[in-house]
Design an enzyme around this catalytic site. Structure first.
Site, short mmCIF file in Angstrom:
data_model
loop_
_atom_site.label_atom_id
_atom_site.label_comp_id
_atom_site.label_asym_id
_atom_site.label_seq_id
_atom_site.Cartn_x
_atom_site.Cartn_y
_atom_site.Cartn_z
NE ARG A 11 -4.07 -1.95 1.90
CZ ARG A 11 -3.92 -3.12 2.54
NH1 ARG A 11 -2.90 -3.29 3.37
NH2 ARG A 11 -4.79 -4.07 2.35
CE LYS A 15 -1.90 13.31 -15.00
NZ LYS A 15 -2.26 13.52 -16.40
CD GLU A 32 5.63 16.65 -23.42
OE1 GLU A 32 4.96 17.67 -23.19
OE2 GLU A 32 5.10 15.55 -23.71
CE LYS A 64 3.57 17.41 -14.94
NZ LYS A 64 3.76 16.16 -15.64
CD GLU A 118 -5.34 15.58 -16.25
OE1 GLU A 118 -4.26 15.14 -15.88
OE2 GLU A 118 -5.83 15.38 -17.37
NE ARG A 126 -1.16 16.81 -13.59
CZ ARG A 126 -0.55 16.09 -12.67
NH1 ARG A 126 -0.99 16.10 -11.44
NH2 ARG A 126 0.50 15.34 -12.98
CG ASN A 172 -3.48 16.94 -21.80
OD1 ASN A 172 -2.48 16.24 -21.72
ND2 ASN A 172 -4.55 16.75 -21.06
CG HIS A 214 -0.14 16.16 -25.15
ND1 HIS A 214 0.64 17.29 -25.23
CD2 HIS A 214 0.62 15.23 -24.52
CE1 HIS A 214 1.82 17.05 -24.66
NE2 HIS A 214 1.83 15.81 -24.22
CG HIS A 229 -2.41 11.54 -26.61
ND1 HIS A 229 -3.04 12.25 -25.60
CD2 HIS A 229 -1.15 11.32 -26.17
CE1 HIS A 229 -2.19 12.43 -24.60
NE2 HIS A 229 -1.04 11.88 -24.92
CG HIS A 238 4.82 11.73 -25.87
ND1 HIS A 238 3.48 11.61 -26.17
CD2 HIS A 238 4.91 12.74 -24.96
CE1 HIS A 238 2.79 12.49 -25.46
NE2 HIS A 238 3.64 13.19 -24.73
N1 NAD Z 1 3.76 10.66 -15.43
C1 NAD Z 1 3.64 11.70 -16.22
O1 NAD Z 1 3.16 12.77 -15.83
C2 NAD Z 1 4.16 11.59 -17.62
C3 NAD Z 1 4.28 12.74 -18.41
C4 NAD Z 1 4.82 12.60 -19.69
C5 NAD Z 1 5.19 11.35 -20.15
N2 NAD Z 1 5.04 10.25 -19.36
C6 NAD Z 1 5.43 8.93 -19.82
O2 NAD Z 1 6.83 8.94 -20.03
C7 NAD Z 1 7.16 7.97 -21.00
C8 NAD Z 1 8.14 8.57 -21.98
O3 NAD Z 1 9.30 8.92 -21.29
P1 NAD Z 1 10.70 9.10 -22.04
O4 NAD Z 1 10.51 9.94 -23.23
O5 NAD Z 1 11.68 9.49 -21.02
O6 NAD Z 1 10.95 7.67 -22.66
P2 NAD Z 1 11.53 6.28 -22.15
O7 NAD Z 1 11.56 6.14 -20.70
O8 NAD Z 1 10.77 5.28 -22.94
O9 NAD Z 1 13.03 6.37 -22.69
C9 NAD Z 1 13.25 6.49 -24.07
C10 NAD Z 1 14.42 5.63 -24.54
O10 NAD Z 1 15.63 6.24 -24.14
C11 NAD Z 1 16.45 5.29 -23.44
N3 NAD Z 1 17.20 6.10 -22.48
C12 NAD Z 1 16.75 6.66 -21.33
N4 NAD Z 1 17.71 7.41 -20.78
C13 NAD Z 1 18.80 7.29 -21.56
C14 NAD Z 1 20.10 7.85 -21.53
N5 NAD Z 1 20.47 8.70 -20.56
N6 NAD Z 1 20.97 7.51 -22.52
C15 NAD Z 1 20.57 6.69 -23.53
N7 NAD Z 1 19.36 6.16 -23.63
C16 NAD Z 1 18.48 6.45 -22.66
C17 NAD Z 1 15.49 4.29 -22.88
O11 NAD Z 1 16.13 3.03 -22.72
C18 NAD Z 1 14.42 4.23 -23.95
O12 NAD Z 1 14.78 3.35 -24.97
C19 NAD Z 1 5.86 7.52 -21.64
O13 NAD Z 1 5.54 6.24 -21.18
C20 NAD Z 1 4.85 8.54 -21.13
O14 NAD Z 1 3.55 7.99 -20.99
C21 NAD Z 1 4.53 10.36 -18.11
ZN ZN Z 2 3.41 14.78 -23.33
#
Ligand code: NAD
Ligand code: ZN
Length: 357
Positions: free
Chosen positions: A119, A140, A182, A223, A233, A237, A241, A244, A248, A261
């Site tokens: 939990r 999130k 972003e 943010k 949200e 918040r 988007n 987005h 999406h 993304h």
């Molecule tokens: N929680 C939230 O508020 C929120 C907001 C935006 C996005 N997200 C989520 O975040 C995710 C996307 O995150 P992301 O863009 O960081 O992608 P990711 O975590 O998928 O990483 C992208 C790629 O880069 C590689 N990588 C990471 N760090 C590295 C480094 N320092 N050197 C070399 N390679 C590296 C990873 O292995 C992966 O292949 C999505 O799942 C999205 O839904 C969440």
């Molecule tokens: Zn985004």
């Protein structure tokens, strides 16, 4: 080193800069030393590149490491269960502290694991991508369901975000582009002068470490301010988007992973600027072109195929499309858009892009 307090129900600090991970054996010693186990949930690619460096900071806590598949694959129900199995097999308890090591994907997964194991146990984000300036802040957490991305998750804030910019050296160009999308989104919805600075960048590779850290700090503060006002949200918040709705739709239509993304968000922001009748569209398109975003893709995507996905967007209601638009820079609002308007703005944007690429 820069630092910034996020004042949610449970406040925490974001530390940004070279060698921020040094804080793990300094400012966060107390939290980690009292834990019965310190568990790193690591993206396997990031582990390959940078785990040794992180481990050398954590030696005194004898951390356990659990590697999950790199990137989005980490956010599956299977890897969520594997994390729990690992924690149970290692006799972890409510006094365990989890560290998320990787990009947004591992951050979302590890946050969800931390919020559900017994939990809830404390966790620290150690993000390694530029995009994670967005995902690591705000609380999130999520994994994906086969029927939809981020459909299973919680709101759960970390104890701290330790954002060490030295990890960015190994980021592939498309991940830099993804993250910077972003960053500029945060500028569009908040601050014109900062937007000008970002639009002047013609080559991300030429940014210095301190310049990038400063942009990330600004992005995080935008943010954080929004999340502080609207943690769950209900209102503002939604402005995060911006860009987005179309993004999406493109990601879902093409299949996740075809483009990053942030690359999709850039196309979505161009469309939102077109719908907003903004005078900044041309500057933005030039910036996107200079920095290698795939603008040409918009010429190939059929509007009719994207429309059903845009209608499914969380902001939309049964019939109408809802978009975050901009009155002027820093003044986002949510607007209902008729289908025919959406179609003609899409056509117009295509004409503009065709002329410039
Ligand atoms: N929680 C939230 O508020 C929120 C907001 C935006 C996005 N997200 C989520 O975040 C995710 C996307 O995150 P992301 O863009 O960081 O992608 P990711 O975590 O998928 O990483 C992208 C790629 O880069 C590689 N990588 C990471 N760090 C590295 C480094 N320092 N050197 C070399 N390679 C590296 C990873 O292995 C992966 O292949 C999505 O799942 C999205 O839904 C969440
Ligand atoms: Zn985004």
């Amino acid at each position: 080193m820069r630092e910034l307090l996020v004042e949610t129900g449970h406040p925490y600090t974001v530390h940004i800069g070279q060698h921020a991970i040094g804080l793990l054996s300094d400012r966060y010693r107390e939290l980690l030393a009292q834990a019965d186990r310190v568990v790193i949930i690591a993206d396997s690619r990031v582990a390959e590149l940078h785990l040794d460096k992180l481990l050398s900071e954590l030696e005194e806590y004898h951390p356990l490491v659990f590697q999950v598949p790199a990137g989005e694959q980490a956010k599956s129900a299977a890897s969520f269960m594997e994390c729990h199995s690992f924690l149970l097999a290692e006799n972890c308890s409510r006094n365990t502290v989890i560290l998320a090591f990787g990009g947004g994907a591992v951050g979302d997964l590890a946050g969800f694991v931390a919020s559900t194991f017994m939990r809830g146990v404390p966790f620290i984000q150690v993000p390694t991508t530029i995009l994670a300036h967005d995902s690591a802040v705000g609380g999130k957490t999520a994994i994906n369901h086969p029927l939809g991305k981020n459909m299973i998750g919680t709101f759960y804030q970390p104890q701290a975000v330790i954002y060490d910019s030295s990890f960015f050296d190994t980021l592939p160009d498309k991940e830099v582009r993804s993250g910077m999308a972003e960053v500029i989104k945060h500028a569009f919805i908040s601050n014109e002068q900062w937007l000008e600075e970002l639009l002047a960048i013609e080559d991300f590779g030429a940014m210095s470490e301190s310049e990038l850290s400063l942009h990330l700090e600004k992005g995080i503060s935008v943010k954080a301010a929004i999340v502080e006002e609207d943690e769950f949200e209900g209102g503002v918040r939604k402005f995060l988007n911006f860009g987005h709705t179309l993004a999406h739709a493109i990601e879902a239509f093409l299949g996740y992973g075809k483009l990053t993304h942030g690359e999709a968000v850039v196309l979505g922001m161009a469309y939102a600027l077109e719908l907003s009748d903004s005078n900044r569209l041309n500057d933005f398109l030039k910036w996107a072109k200079d920095n290698g975003y795939p603008l040409g893709l918009l010429l190939e995507l059929p509007f009719e195929a994207l429309l059903p996905y845009m209608k499914k967007d969380k902001k939309s209601t049964a019939a109408a499309l809802n978009f975050v638009l901009l009155g002027s820079i820093g003044r986002p609002y949510v607007e209902k858009v008729e289908e025919h308007q959406a179609q003609s703005a899409f056509n117009q944007l295509r004409i503009t892009i065709k002329e410039m690429i």
